[in-house]
Design a protein around this motif. Structure first.
Motif, PDB file in Angstrom:
ATOM      1  N   HIS A 202      -7.060  -6.601  -9.362  1.00 10.61           N
ATOM      2  CA  HIS A 202      -5.674  -6.256  -9.055  1.00 10.61           C
ATOM      3  C   HIS A 202      -5.512  -5.548  -7.710  1.00 10.61           C
ATOM      4  CE1 HIS A 202      -5.508  -7.189 -13.334  1.00 10.61           C
ATOM      5  NE2 HIS A 202      -4.231  -7.485 -13.127  1.00 10.61           N
TER       6      HIS A 202
ATOM      7  N   LYS B 247       0.730   1.775  -7.469  1.00  8.56           N
ATOM      8  CA  LYS B 247       0.008   0.566  -7.865  1.00  8.56           C
ATOM      9  C   LYS B 247      -1.293   0.940  -8.588  1.00  8.56           C
ATOM     10  CE  LYS B 247      -1.813  -3.709  -6.047  1.00  8.56           C
ATOM     11  NZ  LYS B 247      -2.149  -4.461  -4.842  1.00  8.56           N
TER      12      LYS B 247
ATOM     13  N   ASP C  82      -0.384   2.071 -12.045  1.00  7.69           N
ATOM     14  CA  ASP C  82      -0.050   0.928 -12.913  1.00  7.69           C
ATOM     15  C   ASP C  82      -1.303   0.207 -13.401  1.00  7.69           C
ATOM     16  OD1 ASP C  82       2.607   1.485 -12.662  1.00  7.69           O
ATOM     17  OD2 ASP C  82       3.019  -0.058 -11.146  1.00  7.69           O
TER      18      ASP C  82
ATOM     19  N   GLU D 278       3.781   3.970  -2.699  1.00  6.70           N
ATOM     20  CA  GLU D 278       3.714   2.608  -3.230  1.00  6.70           C
ATOM     21  C   GLU D 278       2.283   2.255  -3.677  1.00  6.70           C
ATOM     22  OE1 GLU D 278       4.976  -0.266  -0.313  1.00  6.70           O
ATOM     23  OE2 GLU D 278       4.375  -1.930  -1.626  1.00  6.70           O
ATOM     24  N   ASP D 279       1.328   2.555  -2.817  1.00  4.59           N
ATOM     25  CA  ASP D 279      -0.066   2.256  -3.170  1.00  4.59           C
ATOM     26  C   ASP D 279      -0.531   3.120  -4.344  1.00  4.59           C
ATOM     27  OD1 ASP D 279      -0.222   0.295  -1.290  1.00  4.59           O
ATOM     28  OD2 ASP D 279      -1.518   1.388   0.114  1.00  4.59           O
TER      29      ASP D 279
END
Ligand SMILES: *Cc1c(COP(=O)(O)O)cnc(C)c1O
Length: 377
Positions: A312, A365, A368, A361-362
């Motif tokens: 991912h 991620k 998640d 944002e990273d």
């Protein structure tokens, strides 16, 4: 791919490097090295800080200053980077490994005393992830047995224990400014010296065994070879890079701490459900967000998490292979007592991406990916 580390860069480094070039001073101990030393002294309260070419070399200097000799024993954790042991093994000493505490992954202070023999010279606590070892207990043991304490504070720059900066509590402290550390100069480090009588011997060892430092201060009119030494001073170009970062150290610190706190919050419920373990920061320890790790159920789950993350687009890494199970560790060391946690805990630990400038944002991620992985477990 979101990598686990990106070397820090605040933007002023290039300007300072160019300035060093323009001033025709690129070898060691110029303006930038002095500024870094002074900044580190002021921020840590150490009587003397000297930049070195690496933390490994700072530790080698400490081993030389401690007069470690063949046959001596030095107590340290097995869960650490190779340099912790190398510096002493190079002097002919034996590394005596002691188990770690599962909460902080630091040396278990209650198991140190049992490892002391007539040959023991020093204790080397490693402040893993910038979280302090139990220094009151360690200093007390050292005092009672007349041992030196050399702090491997490679990861502990700007962390503290009961208000004292890491690296300033033992006789010597060693910092790293490698590109994977919070503040960097590519390759580099520093030695912190507590005992003022050891400052001059340290300057001599660092400058090829000469009293050049004294000469530059105008205390003598020519310098000469006074002892065995080596060359442990970094170039001004590296020091200039570091100075740019030290000037903005608080900005780097806050940015990393924000990511660390966001990770912690995001995984709290998974930890509360008993699926993973999160880092523990004991009372009295202020850490520096050097690292965010979590501990999986076991080695198999960790291997699966790392490959799931890779699929991912997230790089996660593990470390360390305990030193006592490595070839050089078998040759130059011994494990004292039982390995209850060192191997077991190191096999479940995984580091998440954490660096200055990691975007929301990273980071989200990464969060998640971990949450997805644990959803149905
Ligand atoms: C990074 C590190 C070192 C070595 O630092 P260098 O500056 O690369 O020599 C030593 N000990 C620990 C615990 C480290 O994390």
């Amino acid at each position: 791919m979101i990598s686990f580390n990106v070397p820090p860069c605040v933007g002023t480094e290039e300007k300072y490097i160019k300035d060093a070039i323009a001033k025709h001073k690129i070898c060691g101990d110029g303006e930038y090295t002095k500024k870094c030393n002074a900044w580190l002294e002021e921020r840590t309260g150490s009587p003397k800080v000297l930049l070195t070419t690496s933390c490994t070399h700072a530790t080698e200097m400490a081993a030389l200053l401690a007069e470690i000799e063949p046959g001596d024993e030095v107590i340290m954790p097995s869960f650490t980077f190779v340099s912790t042991a190398d510096a002493f093994v190079l002097r002919g000493a034996k590394a005596v490994f002691v188990d770690i505490r599962p909460d902080t992954m630091n040396i278990d202070e209650t198991k140190i005393e049992a490892a002391i023999t007539k040959k023991t010279k020093a204790i080397v606590p490693v402040h893993y992830a910038g979280v302090s070892c139990e220094m009151d207990t360690i200093m007390d043991i050292a005092r009672r047995h007349n041992l030196l304490v050399i702090e491997d504070a490679a990861q502990g720059v700007l962390s503290s224990y009961k208000g004292k900066a890491l690296g300033t509590i033992g006789d010597y402290g060693c910092f790293s400014f490698h590109e994977t550390k919070n503040y960097s100069m590519g390759e580099g480090g520093a030695i912190l010296i507590k005992n003022e009588d050891m400052i001059e011997p340290a300057e001599i060892i660092r400058e090829k065994g000469t009293n050049r430092a004294k000469f530059f201060r105008g205390q003598i009119d020519k310098y000469t070879w006074v002892n065995a030494g080596s060359s442990y001073l970094p170039s001004e170009l590296n020091a200039a890079y570091l100075y740019g970062e030290l000037e903005q150290a608080d900005k780097i610190f806050d940015d990393r701490m924000n990511s660390w706190n966001e990770y912690y919050k995001a995984f709290k419920d998974i930890a509360d459900a008993g699926k993973i373990d999160l880092p523990v920061i004991p009372e009295g320890c202020e850490h520096n967000a050097h690292m965010f790790y979590l501990k999986c159920k076991d080695l198999e789950e960790r291997t699966n998490l790392i490959s799931f993350a890779k699929e991912h687009g997230v790089q996660m890494v593990f470390h360390y292979i305990p030193l006592h199970s490595a070839p050089a560790g078998k040759k130059h060391g011994r494990f004292n007592g039982e390995d209850i946690y060192t191997t077991k805990e190191s096999e479940r630990l995984v580091r998440l991406p954490l660096y200055y400038g990691l975007t929301d944002e990273d980071r989200n991620k990464v969060i998640d990916v971990v949450r997805d992985f644990y959803k149905n477990r």
